[in-house]
Design a protein around this motif. Sequence first.
Motif, mmCIF file in Angstrom:
data_model
loop_
_atom_site.group_PDB
_atom_site.id
_atom_site.type_symbol
_atom_site.label_atom_id
_atom_site.label_comp_id
_atom_site.label_asym_id
_atom_site.label_seq_id
_atom_site.Cartn_x
_atom_site.Cartn_y
_atom_site.Cartn_z
ATOM 1 N N ASP A 8 0.714 -1.159 -0.039
ATOM 2 C CA ASP A 8 -0.158 -0.042 0.087
ATOM 3 C C ASP A 8 1.008 1.284 0.031
ATOM 4 O O ASP A 8 0.486 2.246 -0.110
ATOM 5 N N MET A 9 2.176 0.878 0.043
ATOM 6 C CA MET A 9 3.333 2.168 0.104
ATOM 7 C C MET A 9 4.055 1.886 -0.736
ATOM 8 O O MET A 9 4.894 0.807 -0.711
ATOM 9 N N TRP A 42 -4.728 -0.963 1.310
ATOM 10 C CA TRP A 42 -4.071 -2.337 1.762
ATOM 11 C C TRP A 42 -5.101 -3.214 1.619
ATOM 12 O O TRP A 42 -5.014 -4.530 1.071
ATOM 13 N N CYS A 65 2.225 -4.152 4.045
ATOM 14 C CA CYS A 65 1.700 -2.880 4.492
ATOM 15 C C CYS A 65 2.567 -2.336 5.746
ATOM 16 O O CYS A 65 3.316 -3.026 6.043
ATOM 17 N N TRP A 66 2.274 -0.955 6.252
ATOM 18 C CA TRP A 66 3.183 -0.570 7.165
ATOM 19 C C TRP A 66 3.428 -1.707 8.473
ATOM 20 O O TRP A 66 4.483 -1.834 8.701
ATOM 21 N N THR A 67 2.160 -2.221 8.968
ATOM 22 C CA THR A 67 2.407 -3.173 10.202
ATOM 23 C C THR A 67 2.420 -4.681 9.795
ATOM 24 O O THR A 67 3.002 -5.521 10.399
ATOM 25 N N GLY A 68 2.040 -4.791 8.402
ATOM 26 C CA GLY A 68 1.803 -6.239 8.115
ATOM 27 C C GLY A 68 0.511 -6.946 8.280
ATOM 28 O O GLY A 68 0.047 -7.936 7.852
ATOM 29 N N THR A 69 -0.241 -6.341 9.373
ATOM 30 C CA THR A 69 -1.312 -6.824 9.730
ATOM 31 C C THR A 69 -2.670 -6.839 9.031
ATOM 32 O O THR A 69 -3.251 -7.666 8.787
ATOM 33 N N GLY A 70 -2.838 -5.509 8.346
ATOM 34 C CA GLY A 70 -3.652 -5.332 7.526
ATOM 35 C C GLY A 70 -3.838 -6.156 6.052
ATOM 36 O O GLY A 70 -4.811 -6.668 5.668
HETATM 37 O O1 LIG Z 1 -0.393 -0.927 8.201
HETATM 38 C C1 LIG Z 1 -1.435 -0.727 7.560
HETATM 39 C C2 LIG Z 1 -2.469 -1.444 7.733
HETATM 40 O O2 LIG Z 1 -2.439 -2.499 8.525
HETATM 41 C C3 LIG Z 1 -1.336 0.615 6.530
HETATM 42 O O3 LIG Z 1 -0.009 0.573 5.908
HETATM 43 C C4 LIG Z 1 -1.335 1.708 7.582
HETATM 44 O O4 LIG Z 1 -2.673 1.874 8.201
HETATM 45 C C5 LIG Z 1 -0.983 2.838 6.846
HETATM 46 O O5 LIG Z 1 -2.158 3.216 5.927
HETATM 47 P P1 LIG Z 1 -2.459 4.772 5.488
HETATM 48 O O6 LIG Z 1 -1.286 5.516 4.847
HETATM 49 O O7 LIG Z 1 -3.549 4.629 4.358
HETATM 50 O O8 LIG Z 1 -2.936 5.496 6.904
#
Ligand SMILES: O=C(CO)[C@H](O)[C@H](O)COP(=O)(O)O
Length: 151
Positions: A8-9, A42, A65-70
Motif C-alpha cells: 500500500d506504500m 491495503w 503494509c506498514w504493520t503487515g497486519t492489514g
Molecule cells: O499498516 C497498515 C494497515 O495494517 C497501513 O499500511 C497503515 O494503516 C497506513 O495506511 P495509511 O497510509 O492509509 O494510513
Amino acid sequence: MRISVSSDMDEPVARSLVAALRERGHEVHPHGALRPDGDPQWAVCSEAAAREVADGTADQAVVCCWTGTGASIAANKVPGVRAALCTDAYTADGARRWNDANVLALSLRLTSEPLLTEILDAWFAGEPSADAEDRQNVDRVRLLDHGKTRM
Ligand SMILES: O=C(CO)[C@H](O)[C@H](O)COP(=O)(O)O
C-alpha cells in the motif's frame, strides 16, 4: 515461480522486495503502490494479490503494509489462501513447513533490507512438512475455506 506482490506504500523495502524476487528468477505481478494504475489501499491490493494465488494466476504472493497486519488479514479472507505475517526467518521457515503458507505478509516498518533477505531465503527454502499431524492441521484450515469445521 509467478509471485504476486502488493504494497500500500511505495517504500524502498517494497521496491527491494520486487527487485530481490526478480533477481531470484521469479515472475513478479505487482499490485497497489507498486504499479502506476494500482489501487494502493491495503485491503484492495492485498486481496488482489491473494486472489491471483487462489485462482492459480500466481503460485505465491507477498503482501505488504506498514504493520503487515492489514495485508495479512485481507489476504486470509480469500478462500484457499494461507497468509503468514513473518517478522523473522524462523517464522518464515515455520510458515512454509508447518502451515503450508502460500502468502507471505511483511511489515514495511519492521523489515530491514538484511532481514528481508533472511526472510526470503527461509521462505523459498522451506518445504511443507509431510508429517501427518501437520497435514491434518492444514487440511483442517482448508475446510474452513468452505465454511466447514469437520469432514
Ligand atoms: O499498516 C497498515 C494497515 O495494517 C497501513 O499500511 C497503515 O494503516 C497506513 O495506511 P495509511 O497510509 O492509509 O494510513
